[in-house]
Design a protein around this motif. Structure first.
Motif, PDB file in Angstrom:
ATOM      1  N   GLN A 137       0.845  -1.204   0.000  1.00 15.04           N
ATOM      2  CA  GLN A 137       0.000   0.000   0.000  1.00 15.04           C
ATOM      3  C   GLN A 137       0.883   1.258   0.000  1.00 15.04           C
ATOM      4  OE1 GLN A 137      -2.417   0.254   3.507  1.00 15.04           O
ATOM      5  NE2 GLN A 137      -3.694   1.911   2.680  1.00 15.04           N
ATOM      6  N   ALA A 138       1.955   1.216   0.806  1.00 12.77           N
ATOM      7  CA  ALA A 138       2.880   2.347   0.896  1.00 12.77           C
ATOM      8  C   ALA A 138       3.552   2.579  -0.459  1.00 12.77           C
ATOM      9  CB  ALA A 138       3.928   2.086   1.972  1.00 12.77           C
ATOM     10  N   GLU A 139       3.995   1.494  -1.081  1.00 13.00           N
ATOM     11  CA  GLU A 139       4.704   1.645  -2.355  1.00 13.00           C
ATOM     12  C   GLU A 139       3.760   2.184  -3.430  1.00 13.00           C
ATOM     13  OE1 GLU A 139       6.998  -1.898  -3.102  1.00 13.00           O
ATOM     14  OE2 GLU A 139       8.361  -1.413  -1.437  1.00 13.00           O
ATOM     15  N   ARG A 140       2.517   1.749  -3.373  1.00 14.82           N
ATOM     16  CA  ARG A 140       1.537   2.279  -4.338  1.00 14.82           C
ATOM     17  C   ARG A 140       1.315   3.775  -4.098  1.00 14.82           C
ATOM     18  NH1 ARG A 140      -3.620   0.212  -3.612  1.00 14.82           N
ATOM     19  NH2 ARG A 140      -2.645  -1.639  -2.742  1.00 14.82           N
ATOM     20  N   ALA A 141       1.284   4.149  -2.820  1.00 16.63           N
ATOM     21  CA  ALA A 141       1.034   5.557  -2.471  1.00 16.63           C
ATOM     22  C   ALA A 141       2.188   6.472  -2.885  1.00 16.63           C
ATOM     23  CB  ALA A 141       0.776   5.674  -0.973  1.00 16.63           C
ATOM     24  N   CYS A 142       3.367   5.876  -3.142  1.00 12.44           N
ATOM     25  CA  CYS A 142       4.542   6.675  -3.531  1.00 12.44           C
ATOM     26  C   CYS A 142       4.566   7.018  -5.014  1.00 12.44           C
ATOM     27  CB  CYS A 142       5.830   5.895  -3.260  1.00 12.44           C
ATOM     28  SG  CYS A 142       6.160   5.639  -1.542  1.00 12.44           S
ATOM     29  N   LEU A 143       3.803   6.267  -5.806  1.00 12.37           N
ATOM     30  CA  LEU A 143       4.002   6.336  -7.259  1.00 12.37           C
ATOM     31  C   LEU A 143       3.769   7.732  -7.826  1.00 12.37           C
ATOM     32  CD1 LEU A 143       2.576   2.879  -8.357  1.00 12.37           C
ATOM     33  CD2 LEU A 143       4.961   3.564  -7.998  1.00 12.37           C
ATOM     34  N   GLU A 144       2.775   8.418  -7.317  1.00 13.86           N
ATOM     35  CA  GLU A 144       2.467   9.746  -7.846  1.00 13.86           C
ATOM     36  C   GLU A 144       3.630  10.712  -7.572  1.00 13.86           C
ATOM     37  OE1 GLU A 144      -1.242  11.419  -6.458  1.00 13.86           O
ATOM     38  OE2 GLU A 144      -0.539  13.391  -7.151  1.00 13.86           O
ATOM     39  N   THR A 145       4.147  10.662  -6.343  1.00 13.69           N
ATOM     40  CA  THR A 145       5.274  11.531  -5.976  1.00 13.69           C
ATOM     41  C   THR A 145       6.502  11.179  -6.820  1.00 13.69           C
ATOM     42  OG1 THR A 145       4.406  11.510  -3.727  1.00 13.69           O
ATOM     43  CG2 THR A 145       6.606  12.397  -4.014  1.00 13.69           C
ATOM     44  N   ILE A 146       6.730   9.904  -7.013  1.00 15.61           N
ATOM     45  CA  ILE A 146       7.879   9.447  -7.805  1.00 15.61           C
ATOM     46  C   ILE A 146       7.769   9.969  -9.238  1.00 15.61           C
ATOM     47  CG2 ILE A 146       8.867   7.371  -8.878  1.00 15.61           C
ATOM     48  CD1 ILE A 146       8.450   5.962  -6.184  1.00 15.61           C
ATOM     49  N   ARG A 147       6.589   9.887  -9.785  1.00 18.63           N
ATOM     50  CA  ARG A 147       6.377  10.397 -11.152  1.00 18.63           C
ATOM     51  C   ARG A 147       6.584  11.906 -11.190  1.00 18.63           C
ATOM     52  NH1 ARG A 147       2.482   6.502 -12.226  1.00 18.63           N
ATOM     53  NH2 ARG A 147       0.905   7.693 -11.123  1.00 18.63           N
ATOM     54  N   ARG A 169      16.680  14.415  -5.056  1.00 23.94           N
ATOM     55  CA  ARG A 169      15.278  14.290  -5.497  1.00 23.94           C
ATOM     56  C   ARG A 169      14.573  13.159  -4.757  1.00 23.94           C
ATOM     57  NH1 ARG A 169      12.935  16.298 -10.248  1.00 23.94           N
ATOM     58  NH2 ARG A 169      14.197  18.040 -10.939  1.00 23.94           N
ATOM     59  N   VAL A 170      15.280  12.059  -4.560  1.00 25.52           N
ATOM     60  CA  VAL A 170      14.707  10.936  -3.800  1.00 25.52           C
ATOM     61  C   VAL A 170      14.394  11.400  -2.374  1.00 25.52           C
ATOM     62  CG1 VAL A 170      15.137   8.624  -2.879  1.00 25.52           C
ATOM     63  CG2 VAL A 170      15.904   9.198  -5.199  1.00 25.52           C
ATOM     64  N   ALA A 171      15.339  12.133  -1.783  1.00 29.73           N
ATOM     65  CA  ALA A 171      15.129  12.629  -0.419  1.00 29.73           C
ATOM     66  C   ALA A 171      13.939  13.591  -0.365  1.00 29.73           C
ATOM     67  CB  ALA A 171      16.395  13.313   0.089  1.00 29.73           C
ATOM     68  N   ILE A 172      13.782  14.403  -1.401  1.00 32.28           N
ATOM     69  CA  ILE A 172      12.648  15.338  -1.454  1.00 32.28           C
ATOM     70  C   ILE A 172      11.342  14.550  -1.613  1.00 32.28           C
ATOM     71  CG2 ILE A 172      11.576  17.200  -2.799  1.00 32.28           C
ATOM     72  CD1 ILE A 172      14.514  18.165  -3.400  1.00 32.28           C
ATOM     73  N   ALA A 173      11.373  13.514  -2.463  1.00 26.91           N
ATOM     74  CA  ALA A 173      10.181  12.664  -2.621  1.00 26.91           C
ATOM     75  C   ALA A 173       9.815  12.012  -1.292  1.00 26.91           C
ATOM     76  CB  ALA A 173      10.441  11.591  -3.681  1.00 26.91           C
ATOM     77  N   ARG A 174      10.832  11.526  -0.572  1.00 26.18           N
ATOM     78  CA  ARG A 174      10.594  10.895   0.736  1.00 26.18           C
ATOM     79  C   ARG A 174       9.976  11.900   1.715  1.00 26.18           C
ATOM     80  NH1 ARG A 174      15.885   9.046   3.813  1.00 26.18           N
ATOM     81  NH2 ARG A 174      16.133  11.307   3.663  1.00 26.18           N
ATOM     82  N   ALA A 175      10.453  13.148   1.639  1.00 20.09           N
ATOM     83  CA  ALA A 175       9.912  14.175   2.536  1.00 20.09           C
ATOM     84  C   ALA A 175       8.460  14.502   2.193  1.00 20.09           C
ATOM     85  CB  ALA A 175      10.773  15.434   2.458  1.00 20.09           C
ATOM     86  N   LEU A 176       8.128  14.426   0.903  1.00 20.82           N
ATOM     87  CA  LEU A 176       6.798  14.845   0.434  1.00 20.82           C
ATOM     88  C   LEU A 176       5.721  13.779   0.577  1.00 20.82           C
ATOM     89  CD1 LEU A 176       7.643  16.512  -3.006  1.00 20.82           C
ATOM     90  CD2 LEU A 176       6.469  17.642  -1.099  1.00 20.82           C
ATOM     91  N   VAL A 177       6.135  12.525   0.585  1.00 24.08           N
ATOM     92  CA  VAL A 177       5.194  11.444   0.312  1.00 24.08           C
ATOM     93  C   VAL A 177       4.075  11.331   1.360  1.00 24.08           C
ATOM     94  CG1 VAL A 177       6.395   9.528   1.479  1.00 24.08           C
ATOM     95  CG2 VAL A 177       5.154   9.123  -0.653  1.00 24.08           C
ATOM     96  N   GLY A 178       4.382  11.729   2.589  1.00 25.06           N
ATOM     97  CA  GLY A 178       3.345  11.640   3.625  1.00 25.06           C
ATOM     98  C   GLY A 178       2.530  12.912   3.764  1.00 25.06           C
ATOM     99  N   HIS A 179       2.645  13.831   2.787  1.00 22.69           N
ATOM    100  CA  HIS A 179       1.929  15.106   2.812  1.00 22.69           C
ATOM    101  C   HIS A 179       2.088  15.818   4.163  1.00 22.69           C
ATOM    102  CE1 HIS A 179       0.200  14.095  -1.025  1.00 22.69           C
ATOM    103  NE2 HIS A 179      -0.127  12.917  -0.542  1.00 22.69           N
ATOM    104  N   PRO A 180       3.340  16.108   4.554  1.00 22.08           N
ATOM    105  CA  PRO A 180       3.559  16.781   5.826  1.00 22.08           C
ATOM    106  C   PRO A 180       3.110  18.243   5.755  1.00 22.08           C
ATOM    107  CG  PRO A 180       5.611  16.719   4.623  1.00 22.08           C
ATOM    108  CD  PRO A 180       4.606  15.945   3.804  1.00 22.08           C
ATOM    109  N   ALA A 181       2.903  18.847   6.925  1.00 23.05           N
ATOM    110  CA  ALA A 181       2.531  20.262   6.968  1.00 23.05           C
ATOM    111  C   ALA A 181       3.709  21.130   6.511  1.00 23.05           C
ATOM    112  CB  ALA A 181       2.118  20.646   8.381  1.00 23.05           C
ATOM    113  N   ILE A 182       4.912  20.709   6.858  1.00 25.02           N
ATOM    114  CA  ILE A 182       6.096  21.539   6.608  1.00 25.02           C
ATOM    115  C   ILE A 182       7.221  20.698   6.014  1.00 25.02           C
ATOM    116  CG2 ILE A 182       7.819  23.067   7.671  1.00 25.02           C
ATOM    117  CD1 ILE A 182       5.801  22.933  10.140  1.00 25.02           C
ATOM    118  N   LEU A 183       7.894  21.257   5.009  1.00 28.07           N
ATOM    119  CA  LEU A 183       9.164  20.702   4.542  1.00 28.07           C
ATOM    120  C   LEU A 183      10.279  21.484   5.211  1.00 28.07           C
ATOM    121  CD1 LEU A 183       8.540  20.361   0.693  1.00 28.07           C
ATOM    122  CD2 LEU A 183       8.581  18.518   2.393  1.00 28.07           C
TER     123      LEU A 183
END
Ligand code: ADP
Ligand code: MG
Length: 250
Positions: A137-147, A169-183
């Protein structure tokens, strides 16, 4: 009917001091060094609103990472107040701090801090796994950010097979993937060549345009100038735009 989560048993009252996403008031931090006390953060006041992109600019040793660690709920302040979404973080215990960190904060570091033995996809999925999501489920949820970050063709590569810019870019994707309030980004271009650094800053600009709130820490004025606004930190004191620091950061 939707039930509001009870705050019973928590020592943190649900007070809402203002509409700001982040409100820091009179925050201090010091370290005991032998017989001396080193005051690292001195009476910091800072507000950050939803959709902001603020650079915290200061020379080495000025307290930037210490401040970032407190904002990112990785460290506690000594005195003062830190409200996130009106929630008093300064009153939270360890567990609640960890929860807030996992849910609300996306970290980006100078040296990327990817896990070498994991693939790009596994690295990016990390924050979702930490929150208890199942692997597939987690890997599926990453696909949009990865794209979105153009990493589709690198998904099964290991970090060591990527350039510095791709790893960030991978680190930025990792930071974004959980839709945090703040980067929260600490010297995010510090390990990159100039052009790759500019690409990362352009990516930050786009992410901010899309509504992401970004706090970026840097010692470099030319990097800071990519943010919507710049605050300076000198010797543990924070100076907002119009104020002049007593000495220029290096
Ligand atoms: P910056 O990120 O701006 O370079 P830091 O926040 O890392 O600055 O450090 C600010 C000051 O606090 C420095 O003088 C540093 O040596 C000191 N410092 C940071 N962490 C600790 C610690 N855990 N113990 C003692 N001193 C520390
Ligand atoms: Mg630092």
């Amino acid at each position: 009917m939707k039930m509001l989560k009870s705050n019973k048993g928590s020592k943190t009252p649900l007070t809402v001091p203002s509409d700001h996403m982040i409100q820091v008031r009179d925050l201090c931090k010091s370290y005991q060094m032998g017989s001396e006390r080193l005051q690292v953060l001195k009476h910091i006041d800072l507000t950050v609103d939803q959709g902001d992109f603020v650079a915290i600019l200061g020379p080495s040793g000025s307290g930037k990472s210490t401040l970032m660690n407190i904002l990112g709920c990785m460290d506690t302040c000594e005195s003062g107040e830190y409200y996130l979404h009106g929630h008093p973080v300064h009153l939270c215990g360890d567990r609640e701090m960890t929860d807030i960190r996992n849910r609300e904060i996306g970290f980006i570091f100078q040296k990327y801090q990817l896990i070498p033995k994991y693939t790009v996809l596994q690295n990016i999925a990390m924050p979702l796994l930490v929150r208890g999501m199942e692997h597939h489920q987690a890997e599926r949820a990453c696909l949009e950010t990865i794209r979105m970050l153009g990493l589709g063709e690198r998904m099964s590569h290991k970090p060591s097979e990527l350039s510095g810019g791709q790893q960030q870019r991978v680190a930025i994707a990792r930071a974004l993937v959980g839709h945090p309030a703040i980067l929260l980004a600490d010297e995010p271009t510090g390990a990159l060549d100039r052009n790759t650094g500019l690409e990362v800053l352009e990516l930050f600009r786009q992410l901010n345009e899309m509504g992401n709130t970004i706090i970026m820490i840097t010692h470099d004025l030319s990097v800071a100038s990519h943010a919507r606004r710049v605050v300076r930190i000198v010797d543990g004191e924070l100076f907002l735009g119009e104020e002049e620091p007593r000495q220029q950061p290096a």
